[in-house]
Design an enzyme around this catalytic site. Structure first.
Site, PDB file in Angstrom:
ATOM      1  N   SER A  20      96.685  20.009  16.467  1.00 56.00           N
ATOM      2  CA  SER A  20      97.444  18.756  16.626  1.00 56.00           C
ATOM      3  C   SER A  20      96.803  17.604  15.877  1.00 56.00           C
ATOM      4  CB  SER A  20      97.508  18.383  18.106  1.00 56.00           C
ATOM      5  OG  SER A  20      96.227  17.951  18.538  1.00 56.00           O
ATOM      6  N   GLY A  21      95.531  17.799  15.476  1.00 55.27           N
ATOM      7  CA  GLY A  21      94.813  16.674  14.872  1.00 55.27           C
ATOM      8  C   GLY A  21      93.999  15.941  15.921  1.00 55.27           C
ATOM      9  N   GLY A  22      94.227  16.281  17.190  1.00 59.23           N
ATOM     10  CA  GLY A  22      93.409  15.736  18.277  1.00 59.23           C
ATOM     11  C   GLY A  22      92.065  16.447  18.253  1.00 59.23           C
ATOM     12  N   CYS A  38      82.192  10.805  49.658  1.00 56.52           N
ATOM     13  CA  CYS A  38      83.468  10.284  50.127  1.00 56.52           C
ATOM     14  C   CYS A  38      84.146  11.282  51.079  1.00 56.52           C
ATOM     15  CB  CYS A  38      84.344   9.908  48.941  1.00 56.52           C
ATOM     16  SG  CYS A  38      85.713   8.870  49.433  1.00 56.52           S
ATOM     17  N   GLU A  69      79.035   8.685  41.231  1.00 54.92           N
ATOM     18  CA  GLU A  69      79.380   9.176  39.889  1.00 54.92           C
ATOM     19  C   GLU A  69      80.107   8.144  39.044  1.00 54.92           C
ATOM     20  OE1 GLU A  69      80.696  10.006  42.695  1.00 54.92           O
ATOM     21  OE2 GLU A  69      82.811  10.509  42.599  1.00 54.92           O
ATOM     22  N   HIS A 109      80.898   6.506  45.889  1.00 58.42           N
ATOM     23  CA  HIS A 109      80.956   7.376  44.704  1.00 58.42           C
ATOM     24  C   HIS A 109      79.807   7.059  43.748  1.00 58.42           C
ATOM     25  CE1 HIS A 109      84.924   9.166  45.387  1.00 58.42           C
ATOM     26  NE2 HIS A 109      85.251   8.015  45.921  1.00 58.42           N
ATOM     27  N   ASP A 122      90.333  18.206  20.523  1.00 65.08           N
ATOM     28  CA  ASP A 122      90.149  19.532  21.114  1.00 65.08           C
ATOM     29  C   ASP A 122      90.637  20.642  20.183  1.00 65.08           C
ATOM     30  OD1 ASP A 122      89.385  18.012  23.217  1.00 65.08           O
ATOM     31  OD2 ASP A 122      91.137  18.420  24.462  1.00 65.08           O
ATOM     32  N   SER A 123      91.881  20.492  19.716  1.00 67.13           N
ATOM     33  CA  SER A 123      92.404  21.564  18.865  1.00 67.13           C
ATOM     34  C   SER A 123      91.674  21.578  17.518  1.00 67.13           C
ATOM     35  CB  SER A 123      93.917  21.433  18.683  1.00 67.13           C
ATOM     36  OG  SER A 123      94.234  20.282  17.965  1.00 67.13           O
ATOM     37  N   SER A 124      91.179  20.422  17.074  1.00 62.87           N
ATOM     38  CA  SER A 124      90.433  20.393  15.808  1.00 62.87           C
ATOM     39  C   SER A 124      89.110  21.133  15.948  1.00 62.87           C
ATOM     40  CB  SER A 124      90.152  18.956  15.377  1.00 62.87           C
ATOM     41  OG  SER A 124      91.350  18.306  15.075  1.00 62.87           O
TER      42      SER A 124
END
Ligand code: XMP
Length: 514
Positions: free
Chosen positions: A227-229, A86, A175, A173, A231-233
């Site tokens: 946070s329970g999300g 692009c 991808e 694109h 990533d942080s978990s």
């Protein structure tokens, strides 16, 4: 072990990370670099990575903008294969002396290209292929040392290659999933053109991350915001594996969590034998938000207060190290992304701007993409509720309640959210959905409940399909499921008289309402 690597030059396109992820999916390592990275910097990278090819990403700029991003021309001297996509395609053409002009007709969305020569990146393709295009400027001609490989009705040079060097450009694109044979095009570049070996695997990265935490923290103490999300978990679980009892995890309950969220997080992490602190700060947040209706102000206040609470606790624990679940796109977006537009201020526990002076901030997930984090979560035996968790915004339900936040509205939003979650999961649709939730609007509507006039809230149901949240489509949920959601909401929540379904894609809407 030096991984075969393809570097993606970031021209600010929303698709830049998608390219990186698609490459990694083939077992070939990929990193994003700023668009103006110097050839010497790439030579230095070669000390740790076996750089085998370069991709110039798309981007929102026009090659005619005065400040349009450009790669350093010296990059070509490295004699590495280059693939421009692009904007990247246009930049290569322009630097080579090609003619680029605004298109007679903008192409946006699905387009059909005629493949004139199925070679190199286009090897094995049919004469006519379905691709995803999104561009205003168009390459009209390219100097003789290049040959045209594909065209469309409005775009005479939709793909090209250099006749001698391994330089390619595609106006579309590959991808994104809408480009039907996009994977084949990327595979052609990775394996046929760049001759990469698929020698990268996620297990090596996990082992490296655990060792790094052990070495960094040593005999010290560390803290993490949980946070329970996902990533942080995952960051917390990795840290637990590496340093166990030397870790304190802090879960700040700001009061805008989904129902039972704090209990759920507590249950999951009690098993990890770390010090877990749950800070019940619901009142404090609500006080700060009294009278605030502007979405960006809400986000800002919650983000700042969250940091204050965390800092107070961090201060007490005396931890010298902060472990954060910042993932690859977070890191790049805050550092390199000079050319993208800001849509809204995201609050993300993974990357908090903490003022406390820690000896070091450790980011064990800094080189991982989201879908890779999911694999790691499974490897760490986190429960499937965390592995397949829908993304949940840092400010929580606060950005799903329009207007001022009150205890009454928070209560309604929690109940409404629970009904959407239960009904979607009951019907087994969740696997194909990115997010499903309720939004409590500040509009009221008339209804009849038990033969009596009722005047109550309008709840909007938002259910979207997406692969990476950059774009999303509203999900075509069976009417019977929507009906159950609507019936339950109006029956079980006295204050709700009407339920509407949000049928807007992103763009032009965003996924969240605020
Ligand atoms: P939008 O609404 O911008 O959301 O289309 C894109 C994705 O990001 C999530 N989101 C957030 N995530 N902190 C987060 O960690 C935030 O402040 C935040 N706001 C939105 C949203 O749920 C969607 O998946």
């Amino acid at each position: 072990m030096k991984y075969d690597t393809i570097l993606v030059f970031d021209f600010g396109g929303q698709y830049c990370h998608l390219i990186g992820r698609r490459i990694r999916e083939h077992g070939v390592y990929s990193e994003i670099v700023p668009h103006d990275v110097k050839p010497e910097e790439i030579k230095l990278l070669r000390g740790k990575l076996n750089v085998k090819g370069l991709v110039f990403s798309g981007g929102p700029a026009s090659v005619y903008d005065l400040n349009a991003p450009r790669p350093d021309p010296g990059i070509y001297e490295l004699n590495l294969p280059v693939l421009g996509l692009c904007f990247g395609h246009q930049v290569i053409a322009q630097m080579a002396g090609g003619k680029i002009e605004p298109a007679r007709q903008r192409e946006y969305g699905i387009a059909y290209v005629i493949i004139d020569k199925p070679v190199g990146v286009l090897k094995g393709l049919d004469n006519r292929e379905k691709v995803w295009m999104s561009h205003g400027d168009t390459v009209f001609s390219i100097p003789a040392e290049y040959e045209v490989l594909a065209h469309t009705k409005n775009c005479p040079v939709a793909a090209f290659r250099h006749r001698e060097k391994r330089i390619y450009g595609l106006q579309w694109h590959p991808e994104v999933v809408h480009t039907e044979k996009g994977t084949q095009m990327l595979r052609n570049f990775i394996f046929e053109v760049c001759k990469c070996e698929p020698n990268w695997k996620i297990e090596d990265m996990v082992e490296k991350a655990v060792k790094e935490i052990e070495t960094d923290i040593g005999d010290g103490k560390a803290i993490t915001a949980l946070s329970g999300g996902i990533d942080s978990s995952v960051a917390t679980a990795l840290a637990a594996k590496a340093i166990g009892a030397k870790l304190t995890a802090v879960f700040v309950d700001h009061g805008f969590m989904r129902e039972n969220e704090p209990e759920f997080v507590k249950n999951v992490f009690e098993k990890f034998k770390i010090d877990l602190i749950v800070a019940n700060e619901q009142e404090r947040f609500l006080r700060k938000l009294k009278g605030v209706v502007d979405p960006e102000k809400k986000r800002k206040i919650i983000g700042e207060e969250f940091i204050r609470v965390f800092e107070e606790i961090a201060d007490k624990t005396g931890a010298e190290y902060l472990i954060q679940g910042t993932i690859y796109p977070d890191r790049i977006e805050s550092g390199f992304r000079k050319f993208s537009d800001k849509i809204k201020t995201h609050h993300n526990v993974a990357g908090l701007p903490i003022k406390i002076k820690f000896k070091k901030i450790v980011e064990p997930l800094r080189d991982f993409y989201k879908d890779e984090i999911r694999k790691v979560a499974k490897m760490l035996q986190l429960p499937k509720e965390i592995v397949f968790r829908q993304p949940f915004p840092g400010p929580g339900l606060a950005v799903r309640i329009i207007g001022e936040l009150t205890e009454e509205k928070i209560g309604i939003a929690k109940k409404a959210d629970k009904i959407v979650t239960e009904e979607i999961e009951r019907s087994g649709l969740e696997e194909n959905l990115w997010q499903y939730f309720a939004v409590l609007t500040d509009t009221k509507a008339t209804g009849v409940k038990g033969d009596m006039r009722a005047y109550g809230y309008v709840v909007a149901v938002r259910i979207v399909e997406s692969r990476e949240a950059m774009t999303a489509s509203f999900a075509k949920i069976p009417h019977t499921v929507l009906e159950r959601i609507s019936t339950r909401m109006t029956n079980e929540i006295a204050e709700v008289t009407r339920v509407v379904y949000d049928i807007t894609h992103k763009p032009p809407a965003t996924i969240e309402w605020e």
